[in-house]
Design a protein around this motif. Structure first.
Motif, PDB file in Angstrom:
ATOM      1  N   UNK A  39      31.078  -1.842  61.797  1.00 54.76           N
ATOM      2  CA  UNK A  39      31.276  -2.503  60.293  1.00 54.76           C
ATOM      3  C   UNK A  39      30.809  -3.590  60.207  1.00 54.76           C
ATOM      4  N   UNK A  40      30.269  -4.374  59.108  1.00 52.20           N
ATOM      5  CA  UNK A  40      29.124  -5.176  58.927  1.00 52.20           C
ATOM      6  C   UNK A  40      30.320  -6.136  57.886  1.00 52.20           C
ATOM      7  N   UNK A  41      30.162  -7.371  58.502  1.00 52.18           N
ATOM      8  CA  UNK A  41      30.834  -8.659  57.367  1.00 52.18           C
ATOM      9  C   UNK A  41      29.631  -8.723  56.487  1.00 52.18           C
ATOM     10  N   UNK A  42      30.374  -8.623  55.652  1.00 53.90           N
ATOM     11  CA  UNK A  42      29.360  -8.800  54.231  1.00 53.90           C
ATOM     12  C   UNK A  42      30.007 -10.394  53.618  1.00 53.90           C
ATOM     13  N   UNK A 190      44.088  -7.499  50.566  1.00 55.87           N
ATOM     14  CA  UNK A 190      43.809  -6.917  49.686  1.00 55.87           C
ATOM     15  C   UNK A 190      41.634  -7.306  50.376  1.00 55.87           C
ATOM     16  N   UNK A 191      42.493  -7.323  51.749  1.00 58.65           N
ATOM     17  CA  UNK A 191      41.136  -7.227  52.350  1.00 58.65           C
ATOM     18  C   UNK A 191      40.732  -5.900  52.363  1.00 58.65           C
ATOM     19  N   UNK A 192      39.049  -5.223  52.727  1.00 58.76           N
ATOM     20  CA  UNK A 192      39.181  -3.971  52.434  1.00 58.76           C
ATOM     21  C   UNK A 192      37.149  -3.753  52.701  1.00 58.76           C
ATOM     22  N   UNK A 193      37.155  -2.203  53.101  1.00 59.74           N
ATOM     23  CA  UNK A 193      35.796  -1.625  53.070  1.00 59.74           C
ATOM     24  C   UNK A 193      34.716  -1.320  52.581  1.00 59.74           C
ATOM     25  N   UNK A 194      33.808  -1.468  52.364  1.00 59.36           N
ATOM     26  CA  UNK A 194      33.584  -0.661  51.080  1.00 59.36           C
ATOM     27  C   UNK A 194      31.641   0.166  51.550  1.00 59.36           C
ATOM     28  N   UNK A 195      31.618   1.244  50.762  1.00 57.73           N
ATOM     29  CA  UNK A 195      30.127   1.951  51.469  1.00 57.73           C
ATOM     30  C   UNK A 195      29.736   2.882  49.407  1.00 57.73           C
ATOM     31  N   UNK A 196      28.528   3.311  50.016  1.00 58.57           N
ATOM     32  CA  UNK A 196      28.230   3.989  48.871  1.00 58.57           C
ATOM     33  C   UNK A 196      28.661   5.834  49.543  1.00 58.57           C
ATOM     34  N   UNK A 197      29.256   6.372  48.461  1.00 53.07           N
ATOM     35  CA  UNK A 197      29.715   7.994  48.188  1.00 53.07           C
ATOM     36  C   UNK A 197      29.763   8.422  47.773  1.00 53.07           C
ATOM     37  N   UNK A 198      30.289   9.270  47.670  1.00 45.20           N
ATOM     38  CA  UNK A 198      30.872  10.817  46.538  1.00 45.20           C
ATOM     39  C   UNK A 198      32.448  10.850  46.466  1.00 45.20           C
ATOM     40  N   UNK A 199      32.769  11.575  45.579  1.00 49.02           N
ATOM     41  CA  UNK A 199      33.932  12.609  45.395  1.00 49.02           C
ATOM     42  C   UNK A 199      34.403  13.398  46.332  1.00 49.02           C
ATOM     43  N   UNK A 200      35.015  13.072  46.725  1.00 47.37           N
ATOM     44  CA  UNK A 200      35.836  13.941  48.425  1.00 47.37           C
ATOM     45  C   UNK A 200      36.187  15.392  48.029  1.00 47.37           C
ATOM     46  N   UNK A 201      36.066  16.163  46.677  1.00 40.98           N
ATOM     47  CA  UNK A 201      36.278  17.535  46.486  1.00 40.98           C
ATOM     48  C   UNK A 201      35.352  17.889  45.032  1.00 40.98           C
ATOM     49  N   UNK A 202      35.049  18.879  45.248  1.00 42.93           N
ATOM     50  CA  UNK A 202      34.052  19.314  44.253  1.00 42.93           C
ATOM     51  C   UNK A 202      34.432  19.015  42.547  1.00 42.93           C
ATOM     52  N   UNK A 203      32.995  18.368  41.856  1.00 42.91           N
ATOM     53  CA  UNK A 203      31.894  18.724  42.241  1.00 42.91           C
ATOM     54  C   UNK A 203      30.813  17.861  43.381  1.00 42.91           C
ATOM     55  N   UNK A 204      31.562  16.761  43.853  1.00 38.95           N
ATOM     56  CA  UNK A 204      31.659  16.000  44.825  1.00 38.95           C
ATOM     57  C   UNK A 204      30.024  15.516  44.715  1.00 38.95           C
ATOM     58  N   UNK A 205      30.114  14.734  43.484  1.00 39.81           N
ATOM     59  CA  UNK A 205      29.283  13.983  43.453  1.00 39.81           C
ATOM     60  C   UNK A 205      28.590  13.133  43.391  1.00 39.81           C
ATOM     61  N   UNK A 206      27.620  12.480  43.891  1.00 38.72           N
ATOM     62  CA  UNK A 206      27.174  10.892  45.330  1.00 38.72           C
ATOM     63  C   UNK A 206      27.501   9.931  44.522  1.00 38.72           C
ATOM     64  N   UNK A 207      28.504   9.305  43.315  1.00 35.61           N
ATOM     65  CA  UNK A 207      28.099   8.397  42.465  1.00 35.61           C
ATOM     66  C   UNK A 207      29.664   8.252  42.546  1.00 35.61           C
ATOM     67  N   UNK A 255      23.862   5.202  56.781  1.00 33.33           N
ATOM     68  CA  UNK A 255      25.153   4.381  56.354  1.00 33.33           C
ATOM     69  C   UNK A 255      25.594   2.800  56.445  1.00 33.33           C
ATOM     70  N   UNK A 256      25.835   1.999  56.115  1.00 28.92           N
ATOM     71  CA  UNK A 256      26.817   1.065  57.275  1.00 28.92           C
ATOM     72  C   UNK A 256      27.197   0.392  55.977  1.00 28.92           C
ATOM     73  N   UNK A 257      29.324   0.219  56.705  1.00 27.99           N
ATOM     74  CA  UNK A 257      30.436   0.462  56.261  1.00 27.99           C
ATOM     75  C   UNK A 257      30.525  -1.091  56.344  1.00 27.99           C
ATOM     76  N   UNK A 258      30.656  -1.848  54.670  1.00 29.20           N
ATOM     77  CA  UNK A 258      30.650  -3.328  55.035  1.00 29.20           C
ATOM     78  C   UNK A 258      31.982  -3.873  55.118  1.00 29.20           C
ATOM     79  N   UNK A 259      32.286  -4.618  55.554  1.00 28.15           N
ATOM     80  CA  UNK A 259      34.054  -5.107  55.408  1.00 28.15           C
ATOM     81  C   UNK A 259      33.964  -6.890  54.683  1.00 28.15           C
TER      82      UNK A 259
END
Ligand SMILES: CCCCCCc1ccc(S(N)(=O)=O)cc1
Ligand SMILES: [Zn+2]
Length: 262
Positions: A39-42, A190-207, A255-259
């Protein structure tokens, strides 16, 4: 595959979703395994601002793949902003994914570790889109907070939910659930990781902009058992217990997961 004939079974489970939803093999799918060493500290990530004061929950329902608590769609409703988000995202619903036993059930994993369950608080970009349905397919349309659940002491705030589960046992059932404050479900830290992804069920939109908290919340084994008495099936059908309703981790594809923390 007609809409909603997907599931978590042998024949209709995650490995076959691509037949009805080709995006399942897209390049920003969720969940993912979070490899902490990669992960990348941002430092540009500002703190996440959670403004859940004006919440008004409406109902709890069993939609045949999870149990969800719906919120009223109000201008001044509960929102999150800051962190990786450029706009304010309004809470629409939250739901859970869990396993047959406590050692599995989460969707995201951390260095290969699975948790008993994962809570998803689903928000949509109400600053930019008119409706949830419009936002759900847009690349910056949704922001989902992921909270890991591990077994330990009973979660006082969650009891209002787990005690209501017996009222929504069957697929398609709904019950009133007023004034549930979702803030109590967030971890202290509230420390978190963040990355761009999708719904994890159909319709699985990358939103989805995913925001996954590092610290799990504790729930009791009894509370986990209450989730497992829910059914995938309708009242008249053969009883199929709702469990293992999680998608396994998908390729990061660069994809990079940011911390949010160092
Ligand atoms: C056209 C209607 C689409 C409704 C999509 C509903 C949905 C919301 C969140 C998630 S999750 N598990 O990624 O948080 C999955 C599905
Ligand atoms: Zn989910």
């Amino acid at each position: 595959m007609a809409s909603h004939c997907w599931g978590y079974g042998e024949d209709d489970g995650p490995s076959s979703w691509h037949k009805g939803y080709p995006i399942a093999q897209g390049n920003r799918q969720s969940p993912v395994n979070i490899i902490t060493a990669e992960t990348m500290y941002d430092s540009s990530l500002s703190p996440l601002i959670v403004s859940y004061e004006n919440y008004s929950s409406i109902s709890i329902s069993n939609n045949g793949c999870s149990v969800a608590v719906e919120y009223a769609d109000a201008e001044q409703g509960p929102v999150i902003e800051g962190g990786p988000l450029g706009d304010a995202y309004r809470l629409k619903q939250f739901h859970f994914h869990w396993g047959h036993k406590d050692c599995q059930g989460s969707e995201h994993t951390v260095d290969g570790r699975t948790y008993a369950s994962e809570l998803h608080l689903v928000h949509w970009n109400a600053s930019k889109y008119q409706t949830f349905r419009e936002a759900v397919a847009a690349p910056d349309g949704l922001a989902v907070l992921g909270v890991f659940l591990e077994t330990g002491k009973e979660h006082q705030g969650l009891t209002k939910i787990t005690d209501a589960l017996s009222m929504v046992k069957f697929k398609g059932s709904t019950a009133d659930l007023k004034d549930f404050n979702p803030k109590c479900l967030l971890p202290r830290n509230l420390n978190y990781w963040t990355y761009p992804g999708s719904l994890t069920t159909p319709p699985l939109h990358e939103s989805v902009t995913w925001i996954v908290f590092e610290e799990p919340i504790e729930v009791s084994k009894r509370q986990m058992e209450q989730f497992r008495m829910l059914l995938f099936s309708e009242e008249k059908e053969d009883e199929k217990f709702m469990e293992n309703n999680f998608r396994p981790p998908q390729p990061l594809n660069g994809r990079k997961v940011c911390a949010s923390y160092n």
